[in-house]
Motif scaffolding. Structure first.
Motif, PDB file in Angstrom:
ATOM      1  N   SER A  39       0.796  -1.452   0.062  1.00 23.64           N
ATOM      2  CA  SER A  39       0.084  -0.015   0.130  1.00 23.64           C
ATOM      3  C   SER A  39       0.986   1.286   0.148  1.00 23.64           C
ATOM      4  CB  SER A  39      -0.954  -0.107   1.079  1.00 23.64           C
ATOM      5  OG  SER A  39      -0.283   0.311   2.344  1.00 23.64           O
ATOM      6  N   LEU A  40       2.183   1.176   0.194  1.00 21.87           N
ATOM      7  CA  LEU A  40       2.958   2.335   0.341  1.00 21.87           C
ATOM      8  C   LEU A  40       3.712   2.518  -1.108  1.00 21.87           C
ATOM      9  CD1 LEU A  40       4.790   1.885   3.778  1.00 21.87           C
ATOM     10  CD2 LEU A  40       3.391   3.713   2.970  1.00 21.87           C
ATOM     11  N   TRP A  41       3.687   1.714  -1.789  1.00 23.62           N
ATOM     12  CA  TRP A  41       4.297   1.623  -3.089  1.00 23.62           C
ATOM     13  C   TRP A  41       3.847   2.777  -4.275  1.00 23.62           C
ATOM     14  CZ3 TRP A  41       8.571   1.291  -5.613  1.00 23.62           C
ATOM     15  CH2 TRP A  41       8.756   1.437  -6.828  1.00 23.62           C
ATOM     16  N   PRO A  42       2.219   2.855  -4.318  1.00 25.11           N
ATOM     17  CA  PRO A  42       1.826   3.932  -5.127  1.00 25.11           C
ATOM     18  C   PRO A  42       2.190   5.284  -4.706  1.00 25.11           C
ATOM     19  CG  PRO A  42       0.286   2.081  -4.907  1.00 25.11           C
ATOM     20  CD  PRO A  42       1.250   1.945  -3.843  1.00 25.11           C
ATOM     21  N   ALA A  43       2.042   5.568  -3.287  1.00 29.43           N
ATOM     22  CA  ALA A  43       2.204   6.975  -2.983  1.00 29.43           C
ATOM     23  C   ALA A  43       3.968   7.147  -3.084  1.00 29.43           C
ATOM     24  CB  ALA A  43       2.181   7.043  -1.289  1.00 29.43           C
ATOM     25  N   THR A  65       2.783  10.918   7.002  1.00 33.31           N
ATOM     26  CA  THR A  65       1.913  10.929   8.018  1.00 33.31           C
ATOM     27  C   THR A  65       1.753   9.338   8.228  1.00 33.31           C
ATOM     28  OG1 THR A  65       0.959  12.893   7.536  1.00 33.31           O
ATOM     29  CG2 THR A  65      -0.432  11.510   8.904  1.00 33.31           C
ATOM     30  N   GLN A  66       1.576   8.454   7.234  1.00 37.57           N
ATOM     31  CA  GLN A  66       1.009   7.315   7.531  1.00 37.57           C
ATOM     32  C   GLN A  66       2.024   6.075   7.433  1.00 37.57           C
ATOM     33  OE1 GLN A  66      -2.326   6.271   4.773  1.00 37.57           O
ATOM     34  NE2 GLN A  66      -3.090   8.532   4.782  1.00 37.57           N
ATOM     35  N   ALA A  67       3.120   6.275   6.850  1.00 38.80           N
ATOM     36  CA  ALA A  67       4.239   5.367   6.734  1.00 38.80           C
ATOM     37  C   ALA A  67       4.464   4.455   7.840  1.00 38.80           C
ATOM     38  CB  ALA A  67       5.430   5.988   6.230  1.00 38.80           C
ATOM     39  N   ALA A  68       4.519   4.999   9.051  1.00 37.30           N
ATOM     40  CA  ALA A  68       5.112   4.222  10.121  1.00 37.30           C
ATOM     41  C   ALA A  68       3.657   3.357  10.490  1.00 37.30           C
ATOM     42  CB  ALA A  68       5.118   5.032  11.505  1.00 37.30           C
ATOM     43  N   GLU A  69       2.515   3.541  10.545  1.00 33.82           N
ATOM     44  CA  GLU A  69       1.415   2.798  10.672  1.00 33.82           C
ATOM     45  C   GLU A  69       1.390   1.661   9.777  1.00 33.82           C
ATOM     46  OE1 GLU A  69      -1.875   0.645  12.616  1.00 33.82           O
ATOM     47  OE2 GLU A  69      -0.362   2.144  13.211  1.00 33.82           O
ATOM     48  N   ARG A  70       1.552   1.914   8.456  1.00 34.05           N
ATOM     49  CA  ARG A  70       1.296   0.867   7.439  1.00 34.05           C
ATOM     50  C   ARG A  70       2.541   0.091   7.416  1.00 34.05           C
ATOM     51  NH1 ARG A  70      -2.315   2.099   3.105  1.00 34.05           N
ATOM     52  NH2 ARG A  70      -3.417   3.878   3.325  1.00 34.05           N
ATOM     53  N   HIS A  72       4.307  -0.830  10.245  1.00 35.17           N
ATOM     54  CA  HIS A  72       3.868  -1.564  11.395  1.00 35.17           C
ATOM     55  C   HIS A  72       2.689  -2.893  11.059  1.00 35.17           C
ATOM     56  CE1 HIS A  72       2.736  -2.667  15.695  1.00 35.17           C
ATOM     57  NE2 HIS A  72       1.472  -2.377  15.236  1.00 35.17           N
ATOM     58  N   ARG A  73       1.802  -2.512  10.136  1.00 36.10           N
ATOM     59  CA  ARG A  73       0.713  -3.448   9.752  1.00 36.10           C
ATOM     60  C   ARG A  73       1.455  -4.573   8.886  1.00 36.10           C
ATOM     61  NH1 ARG A  73      -5.116  -1.075   9.963  1.00 36.10           N
ATOM     62  NH2 ARG A  73      -5.029   0.441  11.581  1.00 36.10           N
ATOM     63  N   ALA A  74       2.598  -4.137   8.248  1.00 37.80           N
ATOM     64  CA  ALA A  74       3.216  -5.038   7.479  1.00 37.80           C
ATOM     65  C   ALA A  74       4.102  -5.851   8.028  1.00 37.80           C
ATOM     66  CB  ALA A  74       3.949  -4.385   6.311  1.00 37.80           C
ATOM     67  N   ASN A  75       4.539  -5.463   9.446  1.00 31.26           N
ATOM     68  CA  ASN A  75       5.472  -6.091  10.191  1.00 31.26           C
ATOM     69  C   ASN A  75       6.720  -5.896   9.666  1.00 31.26           C
ATOM     70  OD1 ASN A  75       6.135  -7.605  12.396  1.00 31.26           O
ATOM     71  ND2 ASN A  75       6.122  -9.790  11.287  1.00 31.26           N
ATOM     72  N   ALA A  76       6.904  -4.600   9.239  1.00 34.37           N
ATOM     73  CA  ALA A  76       8.245  -4.217   8.557  1.00 34.37           C
ATOM     74  C   ALA A  76       8.861  -3.341   9.517  1.00 34.37           C
ATOM     75  CB  ALA A  76       7.958  -3.438   7.412  1.00 34.37           C
TER      76      ALA A  76
END
Length: 76
Positions: A39-43, A65-70, A72-76
Protein backbone atom coordinates in the motif's frame (compact mmCIF):
# COMPACT_ATOMS: atom_id res chain seq x y z
CA UNK A 1 -8.98 14.75 -11.89
CA UNK A 2 -6.52 15.90 -9.26
CA UNK A 3 -3.25 14.45 -8.09
CA UNK A 4 -3.12 10.95 -6.71
CA UNK A 5 -3.45 10.69 -2.96
CA UNK A 6 -2.87 7.98 -0.40
CA UNK A 7 -6.20 6.95 1.15
CA UNK A 8 -6.58 7.04 4.92
CA UNK A 9 -5.57 3.94 6.88
CA UNK A 10 -9.24 3.24 7.64
CA UNK A 11 -10.13 3.25 3.94
CA UNK A 12 -7.35 0.81 3.12
CA UNK A 13 -8.46 -1.40 5.99
CA UNK A 14 -12.06 -1.34 4.70
CA UNK A 15 -10.91 -2.10 1.15
CA UNK A 16 -8.85 -5.09 2.29
CA UNK A 17 -11.78 -6.42 4.33
CA UNK A 18 -14.21 -6.00 1.41
CA UNK A 19 -11.76 -7.66 -0.97
CA UNK A 20 -11.43 -10.66 1.32
CA UNK A 21 -15.22 -10.84 1.73
CA UNK A 22 -15.80 -10.71 -2.02
CA UNK A 23 -13.50 -13.64 -2.66
CA UNK A 24 -14.78 -15.57 0.40
CA UNK A 25 -11.31 -16.18 1.79
CA UNK A 26 -9.33 -14.29 4.40
CA UNK A 27 -5.74 -13.34 3.76
CA UNK A 28 -3.08 -15.31 5.53
CA UNK A 29 -0.91 -13.33 7.95
CA UNK A 30 1.78 -13.13 5.26
CA UNK A 31 -0.71 -11.89 2.66
CA UNK A 32 -1.92 -9.22 5.11
CA UNK A 33 1.66 -8.05 5.61
CA UNK A 34 2.30 -7.96 1.87
CA UNK A 35 -0.89 -5.98 1.24
CA UNK A 36 0.03 -3.36 3.83
CA UNK A 37 3.60 -3.09 2.58
CA UNK A 38 2.37 -2.80 -1.00
CA UNK A 39 0.00 0.00 0.00
CA UNK A 40 3.02 2.32 0.32
CA UNK A 41 4.35 1.71 -3.18
CA UNK A 42 1.86 3.86 -5.18
CA UNK A 43 2.43 6.90 -2.93
CA UNK A 44 6.22 6.50 -3.09
CA UNK A 45 6.01 6.22 -6.87
CA UNK A 46 3.80 9.33 -7.07
CA UNK A 47 6.27 11.34 -4.97
CA UNK A 48 9.10 10.24 -7.27
CA UNK A 49 7.09 11.27 -10.35
CA UNK A 50 6.16 14.62 -8.81
CA UNK A 51 9.80 15.32 -7.93
CA UNK A 52 11.06 14.35 -11.39
CA UNK A 53 8.51 16.60 -13.10
CA UNK A 54 8.88 19.62 -10.83
CA UNK A 55 5.56 19.33 -9.05
CA UNK A 56 5.01 19.99 -5.38
CA UNK A 57 5.03 16.63 -3.61
CA UNK A 58 1.29 16.39 -2.91
CA UNK A 59 1.56 12.70 -2.02
CA UNK A 60 4.40 13.29 0.43
CA UNK A 61 2.40 14.55 3.38
CA UNK A 62 0.09 11.53 3.43
CA UNK A 63 3.00 9.15 2.98
CA UNK A 64 5.02 10.64 5.83
CA UNK A 65 1.95 10.74 8.06
CA UNK A 66 0.92 7.14 7.41
CA UNK A 67 4.16 5.29 6.66
CA UNK A 68 4.90 4.17 10.22
CA UNK A 69 1.43 2.69 10.74
CA UNK A 70 1.38 0.98 7.34
CA UNK A 71 4.84 -0.49 7.95
CA UNK A 72 3.76 -1.61 11.42
CA UNK A 73 0.80 -3.45 9.88
CA UNK A 74 3.22 -4.94 7.35
CA UNK A 75 5.40 -6.16 10.23
CA UNK A 76 8.27 -4.31 8.62
Amino acid sequence: MGPATLPPIESTEAFLAAYQDSRARLFTAEEQQIAWAASLWPAAHDIRWEALHGYTAVSGKALWTQAAERLHRANA
